[in-house]
Design a protein around this motif. Structure first.
Motif, mmCIF file in Angstrom:
data_model
loop_
_atom_site.group_PDB
_atom_site.id
_atom_site.type_symbol
_atom_site.label_atom_id
_atom_site.label_comp_id
_atom_site.label_asym_id
_atom_site.label_seq_id
_atom_site.Cartn_x
_atom_site.Cartn_y
_atom_site.Cartn_z
ATOM 1 N N THR A 1 1.061 -0.998 0.279
ATOM 2 C CA THR A 1 -0.321 -0.098 0.065
ATOM 3 C C THR A 1 0.806 1.278 0.362
ATOM 4 O OG1 THR A 1 -1.502 -1.282 1.037
ATOM 5 C CG2 THR A 1 -1.827 1.459 1.007
ATOM 6 N N GLN A 2 0.331 2.507 -0.741
ATOM 7 C CA GLN A 2 1.502 3.637 -1.156
ATOM 8 C C GLN A 2 0.359 4.140 -0.546
ATOM 9 O OE1 GLN A 2 2.021 4.862 -5.157
ATOM 10 N NE2 GLN A 2 2.806 6.662 -4.511
ATOM 11 N N TYR A 3 1.214 5.289 0.295
ATOM 12 C CA TYR A 3 0.986 6.552 0.950
ATOM 13 C C TYR A 3 1.080 7.871 0.803
ATOM 14 C CZ TYR A 3 -1.260 2.625 4.068
ATOM 15 O OH TYR A 3 -1.465 1.475 4.790
ATOM 16 N N GLU A 4 0.388 8.970 0.670
ATOM 17 C CA GLU A 4 1.143 10.172 0.212
ATOM 18 C C GLU A 4 0.226 10.948 1.162
ATOM 19 O OE1 GLU A 4 3.576 8.577 -3.428
ATOM 20 O OE2 GLU A 4 3.281 10.553 -2.198
ATOM 21 N N LEU A 5 1.398 11.727 1.912
ATOM 22 C CA LEU A 5 0.460 12.475 2.830
ATOM 23 C C LEU A 5 0.441 13.777 2.736
ATOM 24 C CD1 LEU A 5 1.751 9.888 5.567
ATOM 25 C CD2 LEU A 5 -1.028 10.245 4.603
ATOM 26 N N PHE A 6 0.206 14.946 3.149
ATOM 27 C CA PHE A 6 0.733 16.159 2.639
ATOM 28 C C PHE A 6 -0.553 17.067 4.248
ATOM 29 C CE2 PHE A 6 1.252 16.258 -2.200
ATOM 30 C CZ PHE A 6 0.159 15.597 -1.299
ATOM 31 N N PHE A 7 1.225 17.814 4.453
ATOM 32 C CA PHE A 7 0.556 18.389 5.953
ATOM 33 C C PHE A 7 0.936 20.007 5.870
ATOM 34 C CE2 PHE A 7 0.977 15.621 8.658
ATOM 35 C CZ PHE A 7 1.457 13.877 8.333
ATOM 36 N N LYS A 8 0.893 20.753 6.412
ATOM 37 C CA LYS A 8 0.544 22.605 6.787
ATOM 38 C C LYS A 8 0.678 22.835 7.884
ATOM 39 C CE LYS A 8 -0.115 26.085 3.734
ATOM 40 N NZ LYS A 8 -0.679 26.933 4.819
ATOM 41 N N LYS A 9 1.542 24.173 8.217
ATOM 42 C CA LYS A 9 1.067 24.813 9.578
ATOM 43 C C LYS A 9 0.113 25.664 8.239
ATOM 44 C CE LYS A 9 3.713 23.499 13.003
ATOM 45 N NZ LYS A 9 2.780 23.015 13.805
ATOM 46 N N ALA A 10 -0.590 26.629 8.884
ATOM 47 C CA ALA A 10 -1.296 27.591 9.476
ATOM 48 C C ALA A 10 -0.591 28.426 8.322
ATOM 49 C CB ALA A 10 -2.717 27.350 9.875
ATOM 50 N N ASP A 11 0.190 28.943 9.357
ATOM 51 C CA ASP A 11 1.262 30.321 9.130
ATOM 52 C C ASP A 11 2.125 30.279 8.246
ATOM 53 O OD1 ASP A 11 2.314 28.849 10.901
ATOM 54 O OD2 ASP A 11 2.739 29.996 12.161
ATOM 55 N N LEU A 12 1.758 28.984 7.447
ATOM 56 C CA LEU A 12 3.290 29.266 6.429
ATOM 57 C C LEU A 12 2.849 28.731 5.102
ATOM 58 C CD1 LEU A 12 6.312 26.434 8.124
ATOM 59 C CD2 LEU A 12 5.846 29.035 8.022
ATOM 60 N N MET A 13 3.476 28.764 4.209
ATOM 61 C CA MET A 13 2.819 28.736 2.996
ATOM 62 C C MET A 13 3.489 27.743 2.206
ATOM 63 S SD MET A 13 1.090 31.599 2.054
ATOM 64 C CE MET A 13 0.484 30.776 0.543
ATOM 65 N N GLU A 14 4.808 26.765 2.505
ATOM 66 C CA GLU A 14 4.983 25.479 2.355
ATOM 67 C C GLU A 14 3.842 24.022 2.833
ATOM 68 O OE1 GLU A 14 8.047 28.473 1.853
ATOM 69 O OE2 GLU A 14 6.659 27.772 3.631
ATOM 70 N N TYR A 15 4.261 23.369 1.802
ATOM 71 C CA TYR A 15 4.318 21.906 2.619
ATOM 72 C C TYR A 15 5.166 20.821 2.671
ATOM 73 C CZ TYR A 15 -1.469 23.654 0.528
ATOM 74 O OH TYR A 15 -2.561 24.445 0.417
ATOM 75 N N ARG A 16 4.277 19.776 3.521
ATOM 76 C CA ARG A 16 5.037 18.956 3.475
ATOM 77 C C ARG A 16 4.489 17.672 3.141
ATOM 78 N NH1 ARG A 16 9.269 19.436 7.233
ATOM 79 N NH2 ARG A 16 10.076 21.614 7.653
ATOM 80 N N HIS A 17 5.274 17.089 2.224
ATOM 81 C CA HIS A 17 4.165 15.857 1.523
ATOM 82 C C HIS A 17 5.746 14.664 1.554
ATOM 83 C CE1 HIS A 17 4.714 13.619 -2.701
ATOM 84 N NE2 HIS A 17 3.541 12.829 -1.662
ATOM 85 N N VAL A 18 4.694 13.365 2.359
ATOM 86 C CA VAL A 18 5.821 12.451 2.815
ATOM 87 C C VAL A 18 4.528 11.504 1.520
ATOM 88 C CG1 VAL A 18 6.099 10.978 4.503
ATOM 89 C CG2 VAL A 18 5.983 13.359 5.289
ATOM 90 N N THR A 19 5.574 10.047 1.301
ATOM 91 C CA THR A 19 5.406 9.260 0.819
ATOM 92 C C THR A 19 5.745 8.390 1.511
ATOM 93 O OG1 THR A 19 5.578 10.476 -1.089
ATOM 94 C CG2 THR A 19 5.590 7.663 -1.091
#
Length: 542
Positions: free
Chosen positions: A231-249
């Motif tokens: 199983t493959q998982y693509e996860l996206f995280f983001k702080k409310a006060d930041l513009m960048e996203y964190r991507h974890v596979t």
């Protein structure tokens, strides 16, 4: 000199003898102290002539027993800690040895009982290489695609709806709930405790402390299972006060989760060119522009609109709508391309893509009946990558509001119809018209087939081109993309295959199975109600 040495040896001999006697005396006294008493009335050793009662000895024995038990418990605890530390050290040594073995030789997975840990570790890593994680797989047709399913902290948006037939639901099965919770926690662990090879920079909070992500920073995720790999998982995280996203596979090769990559995605400067082919249907375009103004102009602000209009009838109305938006919102990032010919969706999108002359750009092929949210535009940016990925979201298609809300005097506003319920709409998994892809990929693959005329077909041809290539196709239902109901007309000039597809789409768009059943059996239902009313009245009279 010999005499002096003899005296020294004699003194040393007596000194050692004295030390031995002293040790013997201490040992004898210790044995007397520790030896159990056999006679309850005997005098306490070392205190002659002084007698104590039975209670005294019982209290003394109890005190000694408690002392020994406390000491034994302490020793057991220390032994357990030592065992645990020894086990951890052994596991670390074994892990280091496994990594060394994997890097040093190419032993394959044998699948037998004599398999070593290094063989198993290499097999799990090979499962990632076999799966469609880092590079696209060439597939024979759209039937070979394994779509993703999307989820948030609270809900899952799924194509395989199971017995519930709910397109959107909270995970009912415990194993699915536990799985998604574990995956999110694993993603947070990767972000908060990055390895040296992770493609992300250490960031500090405004107070200078290390930035820690938690489950509230989870935005969305996608997962799919290749049954023979994992199983493959693509996860996206983001702080409310930041513009960048964190991507974890992450990948679960039927075993522990394995990190594939962790990266930072900056979409702050990512422009989307929304291309809309259009012919007549000016009222629908006016409604589309209302949604466009709310989402793209007031919220996102990183959009260019390209409208390719076929024919002359209605063209002046479309120009008037665009000019009105310009006056009210000071929006000038649009292009209107008039084509004085018969409507052809594929040609319109080809012309719109080729008209862009500002280099690389992310394109969203859209229809005038589509309602999208600002969150969807970010999903578009996150799931398309030039030379690597194209995004084919599954649209949620709304049923005929006149049927869905037949019990009401008038249907509610469009914004209130945007719900994921089985009686309000369905996931349009047979539609491939809405897509996000980079201009370079679209031109490289050859764009749409100009030989396809009329309704449908051109979308499937383009979709299959990507499936036959090396790019990864992200196929998943998304919550922020809706197809608004409109009456379909299947033209007589369509080919038999196109006409069949058009009629099938028309039937599916009208209402849910249960609502269509109510319409089909309306006379039977009314007859039953009349009989029930007559029977009730007869019993009341009698």
């Amino acid at each position: 000199m010999p005499r002096r040495g003899l005296i020294l040896q004699t003194r040393t001999h007596w000194l050692l003898l004295g030390l031995a006697l002293l040790c013997s005396l201490v040992l004898f006294l210790y044995l007397l102290e520790c030896a159990p008493q056999t006679d309850g009335n005997a005098p306490l050793p070392g205190v002659i002539g002084e007698n104590y009662g039975k209670e005294y000895y019982q209290a003394l024995l109890q005190e000694q027993e408690e002392h020994y038990q406390t000491r034994a418990t302490s020793l057991k605890r220390q032994i357990a800690q030592l065992k645990q530390e020894l086990q951890e050290m052994s596991e670390k040594m074994r892990s280091l040895q496994e990594r060394k073995n994997v890097g040093a030789n190419g032993i394959g997975y044998q699948g037998n009982k004599e398999q070593t840990p290094s063989d198993l570790l290499e097999f799990l890593h090979s499962q990632i290489d076999k799966a469609e994680v880092s590079i696209g797989a060439k597939l024979p047709s759209e039937y070979g695609v394994i779509p993703f399913e999307s989820f948030t902290l609270m809900k899952v948006f799924q194509l395989e709806m199971g017995l519930t037939r709910h397109p959107e639901e909270k995970p009912v099965r415990k194993d699915k709930r536990d799985e998604l919770v574990e995956v999110i926690e694993a993603g947070l662990e990767v972000i908060n405790n990055p390895d040296e090879d992770d493609e992300q920079e250490e960031e500090d909070s405004p107070l200078g402390e290390k930035m820690i992500f938690n489950e509230n920073d989870f935005i969305e995720g996608y997962y799919r299972t290749e049954r023979d790999k994992g199983t493959q998982y693509e996860l996206f995280f983001k702080k409310a006060d930041l513009m960048e996203y964190r991507h974890v596979t992450l990948f679960r090769p039927f075993g522990p989760l394995m990190k594939v990559k962790s990266e930072m995605i900056d979409i702050t400067r990512s422009i989307i060119n929304i291309i809309v082919p259009l012919a007549e249907r000016t009222e629908a375009f006016a409604q589309f522009m209302q949604n466009f103004r709310d989402v793209c102009i007031h919220q996102d602000k990183r959009i260019h609109l390209t409208v390719v209009y076929f024919g002359k009838e209605g063209l002046s109305k479309v120009k008037s709508i665009l000019e009105s938006v310009t006056r009210l919102s000071n929006f000038h990032n649009y292009t209107l391309i008039p084509l004085n010919e018969e409507f052809n969706r594929g040609q319109g999108l080809n012309v719109g893509a080729q008209a862009w002359d500002k280099g690389e750009v992310l394109m969203f092929f859209c229809d005038v009946d589509i309602y999208f949210s600002a969150e969807f535009l970010n999903s578009c940016r996150l799931n398309a990558e030039p030379g690597k990925k194209v995004f084919y979201p599954v649209v949620f298609s709304l049923y005929n509001p006149a049927i869905v809300y037949a019990s009401q005097d008038v249907p509610p506003p469009v914004e209130q119809q945007l719900v994921h319920k089985k009686d309000s709409g369905f996931w349009r998994d047979f539609g491939f018209g809405m897509t996000c892809q980079y201009r370079s990929d679209f031109l490289t693959i050859g764009g749409f087939d100009m030989e396809v005329k009329g309704w449908g077909g051109e979308d499937v041809h383009l979709y299959r081109k990507y499936l036959h290539g090396d790019l990864i196709v992200i196929r998943t239902p998304v919550p922020g993309l809706f197809h608004l109901w409109h009456e379909k007309r299947c033209a007589d000039e369509l080919t038999p295959e196109q006409y069949r597809m058009c009629i099938q789409s028309k039937a599916m768009n009208e209402a849910s199975h249960s609502h269509l059943g109510m319409l089909v059996f309306r006379e039977e239902i009314e007859t039953h109600l009349h009989k029930q009313a007559y029977r009730t009245n007869s019993e009341a009279v009698g």
